[in-house]
Design an enzyme around this catalytic site. Structure first.
Site, mmCIF file in Angstrom:
data_model
loop_
_atom_site.group_PDB
_atom_site.id
_atom_site.type_symbol
_atom_site.label_atom_id
_atom_site.label_comp_id
_atom_site.label_asym_id
_atom_site.label_seq_id
_atom_site.Cartn_x
_atom_site.Cartn_y
_atom_site.Cartn_z
ATOM 1 C CG MET A 1 68.912 -66.851 10.588
ATOM 2 S SD MET A 1 68.254 -67.714 9.153
ATOM 3 C CE MET A 1 68.119 -66.349 8.005
ATOM 4 C CB CYS A 2 74.773 -68.784 11.929
ATOM 5 S SG CYS A 2 73.763 -69.460 13.257
ATOM 6 C CD GLN A 3 77.914 -63.048 8.598
ATOM 7 O OE1 GLN A 3 79.028 -63.103 8.099
ATOM 8 N NE2 GLN A 3 77.258 -61.911 8.718
#
Length: 256
Positions: A1-3
């Site tokens: 997933m994103c940060q």
């Protein structure tokens, strides 16, 4: 997933040091290579930069690392796509207007089967669950409070309730700001640090770079940095609890 990366300060401050380490995770020290973005509040306006290229190789990201834009509220994002193709319209943060103010939003997570009914002016341009969640948040805030922005306590309570509802569909780590405060909700992993006098030296975990903040600040400065995983290897970062919503104003979290 994103940060995610956010900054909230009591005086306009640049985010060059933190963004330098953060952007390295966008394709070099981590696999978040599906685009990136950053937004800076300046008065009533917002400087907004997004790119579908990996942050580590983006000329626009290189500009941000060399340009010390000063702001009291900043939100940045590096993307690892789970929903929506790699394209400019799907890059966070997203920006919309509500109550005569710009609102900036970024999300880390994956919301399964989240397709709320959107009937008002807030509609997604891209195809991400994240932008749908942002439009839903603003729609519901408008429905609850009408044409006048509520006070901070009422707004915090509403965002806590709405964030918990959205988190029922999956992971919902998010940052949201109107330039006066930074709202942060944690589902799984977020950390923050408050830097204030007496300032010390910080060393990035992802780059061979250190800064002695005592040389570039005044004793009155206070800066809160919030991130998915700690950016430095020689400072103490405070973890968020799962399901927690924090509000940062003037470089510090507000009491619950």
């Amino acid at each position: 997933m994103c940060q995610l990366l956010g900054m909230n300060c009591n005086v306009p401050t640049d985010i060059v040091f933190s963004f330098t380490g953060f952007s390295t995770r966008g394709g070099q020290t981590d696999t978040h290579h599906d685009g990136w973005g950053i937004a800076f509040f300046e008065g009533a306006g917002v400087r907004h930069f997004v790119d579908h290229e990996a942050a580590v190789s983006s000329p626009v990201a290189d500009l941000i690392k060399r340009w010390p834009i000063k702001s009291k509220n900043v939100i940045a994002h590096i993307r690892k796509a789970t929903q929506g193709r790699v394209a400019l319209e799907n890059c966070h943060p997203f920006v919309r207007e509500l109550w005569g103010r710009y609102w900036v939003f970024a999300h880390n997570g994956d919301l399964k089967d989240f397709f709320p009914q959107l009937e008002g002016p807030f509609r997604p341009v891209g195809s991400t669950d994240s932008e749908r969640a942002f439009c839903y948040l603003l729609q519901e805030l408008g429905r609850r409070f009408g044409s006048t922005q509520p006070g901070l306590p009422a707004l915090r309570d509403a965002l806590r309730e709405l964030s918990n509802h959205i988190a029922g569909f999956g992971t919902f780590n998010m940052m949201l700001s109107d330039g006066s405060a930074l709202f942060v909700h944690c589902s799984t992993s977020l950390y923050y640090i408050v830097r204030q006098h007496p300032f010390a030296t910080a060393k990035l975990a992802d780059e061979d770079l250190s800064v002695d903040f005592s040389e570039v600040t005044t004793p009155k400065d206070r800066v809160a940095v919030i991130v998915t995983a700690p950016l430095t290897c020689n400072e103490h970062w405070t973890p968020f609890a799962q399901g927690e919503l924090q509000v940062f104003v003037d470089g510090a979290p507000l009491p619950a």
